[in-house]
Design an enzyme around this catalytic site. Structure first.
Site, PDB file in Angstrom:
ATOM      1  N   SER A 143     -20.841   5.102 -11.712  1.00 18.96           N
ATOM      2  CA  SER A 143     -20.418   6.496 -11.843  1.00 18.96           C
ATOM      3  C   SER A 143     -21.640   7.364 -12.078  1.00 18.96           C
ATOM      4  O   SER A 143     -22.675   6.881 -12.574  1.00 18.96           O
ATOM      5  CB  SER A 143     -19.455   6.646 -13.023  1.00 18.96           C
ATOM      6  OG  SER A 143     -19.229   8.012 -13.332  1.00 18.96           O
ATOM      7  N   TYR A 156     -17.154   5.104 -21.750  1.00 19.60           N
ATOM      8  CA  TYR A 156     -17.144   4.983 -20.291  1.00 19.60           C
ATOM      9  C   TYR A 156     -18.560   5.078 -19.734  1.00 19.60           C
ATOM     10  O   TYR A 156     -18.971   4.265 -18.894  1.00 19.60           O
ATOM     11  CB  TYR A 156     -16.266   6.088 -19.714  1.00 19.60           C
ATOM     12  CG  TYR A 156     -16.184   6.130 -18.203  1.00 19.60           C
ATOM     13  CD1 TYR A 156     -15.315   5.308 -17.513  1.00 19.60           C
ATOM     14  CD2 TYR A 156     -16.975   7.010 -17.467  1.00 19.60           C
ATOM     15  CE1 TYR A 156     -15.217   5.347 -16.124  1.00 19.60           C
ATOM     16  CE2 TYR A 156     -16.901   7.063 -16.081  1.00 19.60           C
ATOM     17  CZ  TYR A 156     -16.023   6.232 -15.420  1.00 19.60           C
ATOM     18  OH  TYR A 156     -15.940   6.276 -14.045  1.00 19.60           O
TER      19      TYR A 156
END
Length: 267
Positions: A143, A156
């Site tokens: 990401s 995350y």
């Protein structure tokens, strides 16, 4: 363009929707046979039915936090289709969010166990057969958050940073065996995961989902110069390229599919 992967066996985790499902679709269109997997209780069987007109595809339920389930998934795919030549790990969750001081150990552990350790387990199970055959492609889905962390998503972000390091390390370890390992880093893609994020934002702001998306882009992702969410198929196209013979000299790379969201040359 012939990607040179017709007849290859692909295993795609986190594939009952979103990026994983679109990746499976493109791999099938390139002539691969594909095993798709997701956690029990989802819609993986339905997704396989929807994709079946494109080629041979099977569905396998597996929880990537369960080592035995991961090993069984890889073994079943090998038994039914042949050992995986291609592994795409899309399994992941947003995980624990909020103020860092308020996120407990359980929230951190769950996020890391799915996003990072899930990839570790799947790679550990699938790579040995690739090494034996001296051909393999592994793509881990990271990401933009891995190099550009956001303070309300630190678990995350840390898990995705770990994936970048894992991919780079594996590329060095197994590149000599012609097992090429790379990562893809999307930003704000239209998937069920970001749908839920935007629905929550819309409720909190008492606006429509479209307005929530617009305000999120303006306030939280100003570097995304195309000013829209990405499409899952746009990420899938980058993944399938890295799985192909056209990327036979690409190893240990991180390919951003982020509309320019990461505002630096580094990382």
């Amino acid at each position: 363009m012939d990607f040179g992967i017709k007849g290859k066996v692909a295993l795609v985790t986190g594939a009952d929707s979103g990026i994983g499902k679109h990746t499976a679709r493109l791999l099938l269109e390139e002539g691969c046979v594909v095993a798709i997997s997701d956690r029990p209780g989802g819609q993986i069987e339905q997704s396989a039915k929807e994709l079946s007109s494109l080629g041979q595809v099977i569905a396998i339920e597996a929880d990537v936090t369960d080592l035995a389930a991961v090993e069984a998934m890889v073994a079943e795919a090998a038994e039914r289709l042949g050992p995986a030549d291609i592994l795409v790990n899309c399994a992941g969750v947003t995980g624990a969010t909020g103020d860092f001081l308020e996120v407990d150990d359980a929230g951190w552990q769950r996020t890391l166990d799915i996003n990072l350790m899930g990839a570790v387990r799947v790679c550990r199970a699938a790579i040995p057969a690739m090494r034996e055959r001296q051909w393999g492609r592994v793509v881990l889905i990271a990401s933009e958050d891995a190099v550009q962390p956001y303070v309300d998503e630190l678990a995350y972000c840390a898990s995705k940073a770990g994936l970048l390091n894992l991919a780079k390390g594996l590329s060095k370890a197994y590149g000599p065996d012609n097992v090429l390992v790379n990562s893809v880093s999307p930003a704000f893609i239209a998937t069920p995961m970001t749908d839920k994020m935007m629905e929550k934002r819309a409720d909190e702001q008492d606006t429509s989902v479209d307005q929530a998306i617009d305000s999120f882009l303006a306030e939280e992702r100003p570097g995304m110069v195309l000013e829209r969410r990405g499409r899952a198929e746009e990420v899938a196209a980058a993944i399938v390229f890295l799985c192909s013979e056209r990327a036979s000299f690409v190893n240990g790379a991180n390919l951003r599919v982020d509309s320019g969201s990461v505002q630096t040359m580094a990382g």
